[in-house]
Design an enzyme around this catalytic site. Structure first.
Site, PDB file in Angstrom:
ATOM      1  N   LYS A 112       0.825  -1.211   0.000  1.00 28.05           N
ATOM      2  CA  LYS A 112       0.000   0.000   0.000  1.00 28.05           C
ATOM      3  C   LYS A 112       0.861   1.263   0.000  1.00 28.05           C
ATOM      4  O   LYS A 112       0.429   2.307  -0.463  1.00 28.05           O
ATOM      5  CB  LYS A 112      -0.901   0.036   1.235  1.00 28.05           C
ATOM      6  CG  LYS A 112      -1.726  -1.206   1.457  1.00 28.05           C
ATOM      7  CD  LYS A 112      -2.843  -1.329   0.469  1.00 28.05           C
ATOM      8  CE  LYS A 112      -3.621  -2.617   0.687  1.00 28.05           C
ATOM      9  NZ  LYS A 112      -4.761  -2.773  -0.159  1.00 28.05           N
TER      10      LYS A 112
HETATM   11  C1  LIG Z   1      -1.045  -7.770   2.398  1.00 35.39           C
HETATM   12  C2  LIG Z   1      -2.126  -7.677   1.387  1.00 35.39           C
HETATM   13  N1  LIG Z   1      -2.124  -8.506   0.345  1.00 35.39           N
HETATM   14  C3  LIG Z   1      -3.077  -8.468  -0.583  1.00 35.39           C
HETATM   15  C4  LIG Z   1      -4.128  -7.575  -0.505  1.00 35.39           C
HETATM   16  C5  LIG Z   1      -5.130  -7.556  -1.598  1.00 35.39           C
HETATM   17  O1  LIG Z   1      -4.929  -6.436  -2.443  1.00 35.39           O
HETATM   18  P1  LIG Z   1      -6.125  -5.831  -3.247  1.00 35.39           P
HETATM   19  O2  LIG Z   1      -7.103  -5.360  -2.271  1.00 35.39           O
HETATM   20  O3  LIG Z   1      -5.533  -4.706  -4.027  1.00 35.39           O
HETATM   21  O4  LIG Z   1      -6.671  -6.927  -4.091  1.00 35.39           O
HETATM   22  C6  LIG Z   1      -4.176  -6.695   0.582  1.00 35.39           C
HETATM   23  C7  LIG Z   1      -5.263  -5.706   0.783  1.00 35.39           C
HETATM   24  O5  LIG Z   1      -6.041  -5.406  -0.001  1.00 35.39           O
HETATM   25  C8  LIG Z   1      -3.150  -6.724   1.535  1.00 35.39           C
HETATM   26  O6  LIG Z   1      -3.147  -5.857   2.536  1.00 35.39           O
HETATM   27  N1  LIG Z   2      -6.455  -5.125   2.210  1.00 34.41           N
HETATM   28  C1  LIG Z   2      -6.806  -3.772   2.210  1.00 34.41           C
HETATM   29  C2  LIG Z   2      -8.275  -3.533   1.987  1.00 34.41           C
HETATM   30  C3  LIG Z   2      -8.536  -2.171   1.404  1.00 34.41           C
HETATM   31  O1  LIG Z   2      -7.997  -2.122   0.121  1.00 34.41           O
HETATM   32  P1  LIG Z   2      -7.792  -0.827  -0.733  1.00 34.41           P
HETATM   33  O2  LIG Z   2      -6.692  -1.183  -1.672  1.00 34.41           O
HETATM   34  O3  LIG Z   2      -9.067  -0.551  -1.398  1.00 34.41           O
HETATM   35  O4  LIG Z   2      -7.404   0.317   0.140  1.00 34.41           O
HETATM   36  C4  LIG Z   2      -6.307  -3.180   3.522  1.00 34.41           C
HETATM   37  O5  LIG Z   2      -5.263  -3.603   3.960  1.00 34.41           O
HETATM   38  O6  LIG Z   2      -6.908  -2.330   4.098  1.00 34.41           O
END
Ligand SMILES: Cc1ncc(COP(=O)(O)O)c(C=O)c1O
Ligand SMILES: N[C@@H](CCOP(=O)(O)O)C(=O)O
Length: 463
Positions: A112
């Site tokens: 993120k």
């Molecule tokens: C560590 C981790 N892996 C994978 C994901 C999945 O990513 P996305 O939500 O972009 O599919 C998340 C949160 O969304 C996450 O925090």
């Molecule tokens: N796994 C995510 C969920 C939110 O996803 P986002 O990419 O829409 O912000 C988290 O860790 O909060």
């Protein structure tokens, strides 16, 4: 460059407007009206460049008139300066033809940070130009929250409220959100699941009086700027393993679908991606949807990869928009059925389009744990449970001679219990976070109730 809503009824916006708006006013998500494309020569020229330069070349065509070249370059430089690895997103080899893209060297140890650090910079530039103050509300299953807090803590013109599901994030994740002492940061533990947090956030966006009064802004992947920043590492990884001269596949541990959707955008821009593989944990709604053609909620099951414990995968709406030939009315109807009936059937044509773009796999709890154990023995790589879900599915989809790149989305130290249970090794936090467990926590328990949440935000935000 202009941005349109996936539901077709909201005003068309510039990049800057879409970034500050978050959710479109018709409830949809903003997407670019057209996708810029890169020639094979332009892609080849990215190989070996610093991450920051690739980020500039990939993002600038989308940003259009909102920021100058100098402003964007400056924001990118500041965003990545604090990363703990010179390559920013290093690639390591796991096996013949299987690579791991480590996306956890940012300040909060999850992928993120790649987007949140840059949008923190871009928000500051845009707010200074407009003399505005905003209230950011974010929903998190654990990682978005701390990344957002890190990017916006201490800013005078921004208040940050993060909703996380009470008892459903790891202790490290919780402490990352509850220990920052800045008065503009508010960690809210909601009685419910991540989907409840995200639903209440979207309810706030759809409550126009509240939205306008507090200057609501969103930094979840609802926000197009988040997705855009995540497109960059598909280019750095692909060119490192031979693109555009050879194809490359990606496997992405998936929850809210923002990360893999960024891969789809990279492909639309011309990156020769063979397979885009969705890897899910036992919360496998996306895998079931691709397999059966029905998107059907069946309750979230807590897992050892809690950040992916998601049923309402927000960015799947963007994927559906493309699969339905950019028919906003059709997407709006599906989203309405999801809300009122808990599911919907994907049309045959759209399902075929989705299957031509994505493949998928599902990993059980036992398999996740086993993959952490085995990968440590085989390659020496200590995986977090989310990355382990990816590696398991990625390994099953390696198809020589096309290299497979699996995204490692978080540092194992964010999930020490699961990693220790699988390997006997308790991964340590980096020195700058070593006192995380001694820091005082500040958190408010909140009900899953829109009116109560809005009242709390109204009361606490600085006017
Ligand atoms: C560590 C981790 N892996 C994978 C994901 C999945 O990513 P996305 O939500 O972009 O599919 C998340 C949160 O969304 C996450 O925090
Ligand atoms: N796994 C995510 C969920 C939110 O996803 P986002 O990419 O829409 O912000 C988290 O860790 O909060």
């Amino acid at each position: 460059m202009r941005y349109i809503s996936t539901r077709g009824q909201a005003p068309v916006l510039t990049f800057g407007e879409a970034m500050l708006t978050g959710l479109a006013r018709d409830g949809g998500l903003y997407v670019p009206q057209t996708i810029p494309s890169f020639s094979a020569e332009e892609i080849a020229a990215l190989a070996g460049l610093p991450y920051e330069e690739v980020a500039f070349r990939v993002m600038f065509p989308f940003v259009g008139e909102t920021f100058t070249e100098e402003e964007l370059r400056g924001a990118i430089a500041r965003a990545y300066a604090g990363f703990g690895h010179l390559a920013r997103a290093p690639l390591v080899q796991l096996d013949a033809g299987h690579f791991l893209l480590e996306l956890f060297h940012g300040p909060t140890l999850a992928f993120k940070d790649f987007a949140m650090q840059i949008i923190g910079q871009l928000f500051q530039l845009a707010l200074a130009k407009e003399g505005k103050r905003i209230t950011i509300v974010g929903a998190t299953s654990g990682d978005t929250g701390s990344a957002a807090i890190e990017a916006f803590r201490g800013l005078d013109n921004v208040d940050v409220f993060i909703l996380f599901p009470h008892g459903r994030v790891s202790e490290v994740q919780r402490r990352q959100m509850t220990t920052p002492a800045e008065e503009n940061v508010h960690a809210l533990a909601l009685d419910g699941t991540f989907d409840d947090c995200q639903n209440r956030l979207k309810d706030m966006f759809n409550h126009f009086d509240f939205r306008d009064e507090v200057g609501l802004a969103g930094v979840n992947s609802i926000n197009w700027a988040r997705v855009l920043a995540q497109v960059v590492y598909y280019f750095t990884a692909a060119t490192a393993v031979g693109a555009p001269h050879r194809k490359v596949s990606f496997t992405v541990p998936t929850g809210n679908f923002g990360d893999i959707f960024a891969g789809f955008i990279a492909k639309e821009m011309g990156l020769p991606i063979e397979q885009l593989v969705i890897a899910t944990n036992q919360n496998d709604i996306l895998h079931r949807c691709l397999t059966t053609g029905r998107y059907e909620m069946d309750g979230v099951k807590p897992s050892i990869s809690p950040s992916m414990d998601i049923q309402i995968s927000s960015n799947f709406e963007r994927a559906l928009f493309w699969a339905y030939g950019k028919d906003g009315a059709a997407v709006a109807q599906l989203m309405d059925e999801l809300k009122t009936k808990g599911g919907f059937a994907v049309s045959q044509g759209a399902l075929q389009a989705l299957r031509e773009t994505y493949v998928s796999g599902r990993v059980s709890e036992e398999e996740t744990s086993q993959t952490i154990t085995e990968e440590l023995k085989r390659s020496g790589e200590l995986l977090c449970p989310h990355s382990a879900v990816g590696v398991r599915v990625g390994a099953a989809h390696v198809a020589a001679p096309v290299p497979m790149v699996t995204l490692a989305t978080a540092h194992p130290a964010k999930f020490p219990d699961a990693v220790e249970a699988a390997t006997g090794i308790r991964p340590g936090l980096p020195p700058r976070m070593a006192d995380l467990f001694e820091r005082a926590e500040r958190v408010t328990r909140v009900p899953n109730d829109l009116a109560a949440l809005e009242a709390l935000i109204q009361e606490r935000r600085r006017k």
